[in-house]
Design a protein around this motif. Structure first.
Motif, PDB file in Angstrom:
ATOM      1  N   ARG A   1       0.792  -1.113   0.015  1.00 13.02           N
ATOM      2  CA  ARG A   1      -0.029   0.034   0.074  1.00 13.02           C
ATOM      3  C   ARG A   1       0.875   1.135  -0.039  1.00 13.02           C
ATOM      4  O   ARG A   1       0.421   2.234  -0.896  1.00 13.02           O
ATOM      5  N   ARG A   2       2.033   1.346   0.872  1.00 17.16           N
ATOM      6  CA  ARG A   2       2.753   2.334   0.737  1.00 17.16           C
ATOM      7  C   ARG A   2       3.570   2.478  -0.470  1.00 17.16           C
ATOM      8  O   ARG A   2       3.840   3.758  -0.861  1.00 17.16           O
TER       9      ARG A   2
ATOM     10  N   GLY B   1       2.310   1.538  -3.205  1.00 18.33           N
ATOM     11  CA  GLY B   1       1.545   1.830  -4.447  1.00 18.33           C
ATOM     12  C   GLY B   1       1.084   0.591  -5.336  1.00 18.33           C
ATOM     13  O   GLY B   1       0.293   0.823  -6.217  1.00 18.33           O
ATOM     14  N   ALA B   2       1.586  -0.452  -5.114  1.00 15.36           N
ATOM     15  CA  ALA B   2       1.505  -1.736  -5.776  1.00 15.36           C
ATOM     16  C   ALA B   2       2.136  -2.789  -5.107  1.00 15.36           C
ATOM     17  O   ALA B   2       2.915  -2.627  -4.251  1.00 15.36           O
ATOM     18  N   PRO B   3       1.880  -4.156  -5.451  1.00 16.13           N
ATOM     19  CA  PRO B   3       2.341  -5.499  -4.663  1.00 16.13           C
ATOM     20  C   PRO B   3       3.887  -5.312  -5.012  1.00 16.13           C
ATOM     21  O   PRO B   3       4.392  -5.321  -6.145  1.00 16.13           O
ATOM     22  N   LYS B   4       4.647  -5.215  -4.062  1.00 14.69           N
ATOM     23  CA  LYS B   4       6.292  -5.339  -4.187  1.00 14.69           C
ATOM     24  C   LYS B   4       6.575  -6.498  -4.655  1.00 14.69           C
ATOM     25  O   LYS B   4       7.774  -6.389  -5.523  1.00 14.69           O
ATOM     26  N   ALA B   5       6.020  -7.546  -4.825  1.00 12.44           N
ATOM     27  CA  ALA B   5       6.424  -8.928  -5.366  1.00 12.44           C
ATOM     28  C   ALA B   5       6.664  -8.777  -6.900  1.00 12.44           C
ATOM     29  O   ALA B   5       7.574  -9.379  -7.478  1.00 12.44           O
ATOM     30  N   GLY B   6       6.007  -7.875  -7.392  1.00  9.18           N
ATOM     31  CA  GLY B   6       5.866  -7.951  -9.108  1.00  9.18           C
ATOM     32  C   GLY B   6       6.742  -6.806  -9.362  1.00  9.18           C
ATOM     33  O   GLY B   6       6.817  -6.259 -10.527  1.00  9.18           O
ATOM     34  N   ILE B   7       7.361  -5.746  -8.585  1.00  7.56           N
ATOM     35  CA  ILE B   7       8.055  -4.519  -8.883  1.00  7.56           C
ATOM     36  C   ILE B   7       9.484  -5.187  -9.565  1.00  7.56           C
ATOM     37  O   ILE B   7      10.190  -5.938  -8.982  1.00  7.56           O
ATOM     38  N   VAL B   8       9.711  -4.457 -10.610  1.00  7.62           N
ATOM     39  CA  VAL B   8      10.736  -4.977 -11.184  1.00  7.62           C
ATOM     40  C   VAL B   8      12.112  -4.007 -10.693  1.00  7.62           C
ATOM     41  O   VAL B   8      11.912  -2.647 -10.743  1.00  7.62           O
ATOM     42  N   PHE B   9      13.105  -4.539 -10.444  1.00 10.04           N
ATOM     43  CA  PHE B   9      14.521  -3.809 -10.002  1.00 10.04           C
ATOM     44  C   PHE B   9      15.643  -4.557 -10.527  1.00 10.04           C
ATOM     45  O   PHE B   9      15.948  -5.999 -10.349  1.00 10.04           O
ATOM     46  N   GLU B  10      16.324  -3.784 -11.418  1.00 10.37           N
ATOM     47  CA  GLU B  10      17.549  -4.317 -12.091  1.00 10.37           C
ATOM     48  C   GLU B  10      17.311  -5.596 -12.859  1.00 10.37           C
ATOM     49  O   GLU B  10      17.996  -6.725 -12.942  1.00 10.37           O
TER      50      GLU B  10
ATOM     51  N   VAL C   1       3.259 -20.637  -3.497  1.00 12.20           N
ATOM     52  CA  VAL C   1       1.931 -21.075  -2.635  1.00 12.20           C
ATOM     53  C   VAL C   1       1.370 -19.676  -2.575  1.00 12.20           C
ATOM     54  O   VAL C   1       1.415 -18.779  -1.977  1.00 12.20           O
ATOM     55  N   HIS C   2      -0.085 -19.709  -2.917  1.00 10.87           N
ATOM     56  CA  HIS C   2      -1.240 -18.634  -2.739  1.00 10.87           C
ATOM     57  C   HIS C   2      -1.667 -18.586  -1.119  1.00 10.87           C
ATOM     58  O   HIS C   2      -2.416 -19.848  -0.793  1.00 10.87           O
ATOM     59  N   ASN C   3      -1.640 -17.554  -0.534  1.00 10.92           N
ATOM     60  CA  ASN C   3      -2.510 -17.495   0.590  1.00 10.92           C
ATOM     61  C   ASN C   3      -3.565 -16.674   0.505  1.00 10.92           C
ATOM     62  O   ASN C   3      -3.626 -15.336   0.417  1.00 10.92           O
ATOM     63  N   PRO C   4      -4.937 -17.189   0.666  1.00 11.01           N
ATOM     64  CA  PRO C   4      -6.068 -16.742   0.360  1.00 11.01           C
ATOM     65  C   PRO C   4      -6.348 -15.603   1.538  1.00 11.01           C
ATOM     66  O   PRO C   4      -7.207 -14.729   1.464  1.00 11.01           O
ATOM     67  N   LEU C   5      -5.601 -15.719   2.501  1.00 11.51           N
ATOM     68  CA  LEU C   5      -5.874 -15.052   3.764  1.00 11.51           C
ATOM     69  C   LEU C   5      -4.709 -13.958   4.000  1.00 11.51           C
ATOM     70  O   LEU C   5      -4.498 -13.471   5.096  1.00 11.51           O
ATOM     71  N   TRP C   6      -3.958 -13.577   2.938  1.00 11.37           N
ATOM     72  CA  TRP C   6      -3.062 -12.517   2.940  1.00 11.37           C
ATOM     73  C   TRP C   6      -3.102 -11.268   3.576  1.00 11.37           C
ATOM     74  O   TRP C   6      -2.540 -10.621   4.044  1.00 11.37           O
ATOM     75  N   ASN C   7      -4.508 -10.736   3.454  1.00 11.88           N
ATOM     76  CA  ASN C   7      -4.922  -9.496   3.832  1.00 11.88           C
ATOM     77  C   ASN C   7      -5.171  -9.447   5.289  1.00 11.88           C
ATOM     78  O   ASN C   7      -5.416  -8.282   6.037  1.00 11.88           O
TER      79      ASN C   7
ATOM     80  N   VAL D   1       8.686   2.426  -0.364  1.00 11.29           N
ATOM     81  CA  VAL D   1       8.359   3.529  -1.435  1.00 11.29           C
ATOM     82  C   VAL D   1       9.362   3.410  -2.394  1.00 11.29           C
ATOM     83  O   VAL D   1      10.123   3.053  -2.506  1.00 11.29           O
ATOM     84  N   PRO D   2       8.440   3.908  -3.629  1.00  8.80           N
ATOM     85  CA  PRO D   2       9.384   3.983  -5.002  1.00  8.80           C
ATOM     86  C   PRO D   2      10.667   4.484  -4.799  1.00  8.80           C
ATOM     87  O   PRO D   2      11.804   4.269  -5.461  1.00  8.80           O
ATOM     88  N   ALA D   3      10.709   5.744  -3.893  1.00  6.79           N
ATOM     89  CA  ALA D   3      11.899   6.291  -3.800  1.00  6.79           C
ATOM     90  C   ALA D   3      13.195   5.466  -3.089  1.00  6.79           C
ATOM     91  O   ALA D   3      14.132   5.988  -3.262  1.00  6.79           O
ATOM     92  N   ASP D   4      12.799   4.384  -2.507  1.00  7.52           N
ATOM     93  CA  ASP D   4      13.797   3.563  -2.053  1.00  7.52           C
ATOM     94  C   ASP D   4      14.445   2.749  -2.960  1.00  7.52           C
ATOM     95  O   ASP D   4      15.693   2.244  -2.835  1.00  7.52           O
ATOM     96  N   LEU D   5      14.009   2.762  -4.249  1.00  8.93           N
ATOM     97  CA  LEU D   5      14.618   2.031  -5.413  1.00  8.93           C
ATOM     98  C   LEU D   5      15.572   3.076  -6.224  1.00  8.93           C
ATOM     99  O   LEU D   5      14.677   3.910  -6.565  1.00  8.93           O
ATOM    100  N   PRO D   6      16.822   2.906  -6.288  1.00  8.26           N
ATOM    101  CA  PRO D   6      17.535   3.858  -7.157  1.00  8.26           C
ATOM    102  C   PRO D   6      16.876   3.757  -8.661  1.00  8.26           C
ATOM    103  O   PRO D   6      16.507   2.834  -9.159  1.00  8.26           O
TER     104      PRO D   6
END
Length: 198
Positions: free
Chosen positions: A22-23, A25-34, A76-82, A191-196
């Motif tokens: 949430r902070r 702005g998108a699920p971090k698992a799918g964020i592309v870095f390098e 492994v999907h966690n249906p109770l993730w929230n 947050v996005p600013a944490d990634l160069p």
């Protein structure tokens, strides 16, 4: 030491990657870095550090998560993730047990600067006899964290909300801390600013 050393112990890595970010702005698992998603980086970290299998626990980003194909990599999907990190930790420990793990190495998806040497050191300390091992950075406990299988049920039971394994570690009298200061950084991505930028 609290068990007989055994170099044949099977170790399963667990990546907690279910949050909505949430902070960020998108699920971090799918964020592309390098060039790789954070989930890919975390899985590669654990495999590169010596884990026999890796379980990536998904939640908010259940579909379309990009991971390289590997026989040793399991979603492994966690249906109770929230409901918080605790439910994902329990899902990961259950999956590790199902795969015959004698120990599990835990990390979070948003720690892209941890190095594989930290994983190797934590596993090595376990194989020397410690049943609970935590990496430390400049004296501060962080990830990865290893639990022998005999602790899985207690770790799962103590986890509540977003606390994950924190309560178990605080109550356990014989956590083996391993200095990993020189192996990487424990900074997380909030947050996005944490990634160069590129």
């Amino acid at each position: 030491m609290d068990r007989t050393p055994d170099v044949e112990q099977r170790v399963c890595g667990i990546v907690l990657a279910a949050g909505a970010g949430r902070r960020f702005g998108a699920p971090k698992a799918g964020i592309v870095f390098e060039g790789r998603t954070l989930a890919e980086r975390a899985a590669a970290l654990l495999l590169g550090g010596g884990c026999d299998d890796v379980v990536v626990v998904t939640g908010a980003l259940a579909q379309g998560l990009r991971l390289h194909s590997s026989a040793n990599l399991h979603l492994v999907h966690n249906p109770l993730w929230n409901t918080g990190m605790a439910s994902s930790l329990r899902a990961g420990l259950d999956a590790a047990a199902e795969r015959g793990a004698d120990a599990a190495v835990l990390t979070l998806v948003d720690l892209p600067w941890i190095g594989p040497e930290a994983v190797r050191r934590v596993i090595a300390r376990h194989r020397e006899g410690a049943s609970v091992v935590a990496a430390t950075y400049d004296g501060r406990r962080g990830h990865p964290i290893l639990f022998a299988r005999k602790h899985f049920a207690d770790v799962a039971a103590s986890a509540q909300g977003d606390s994950g394994a924190r309560r178990f570690l605080a109550a356990h009298p014989t956590v083996a801390d391993v200095d990993c200061t020189d192996t990487g950084r424990i900074d997380d991505v909030d947050v996005p600013a944490d990634l160069p930028g590129p």
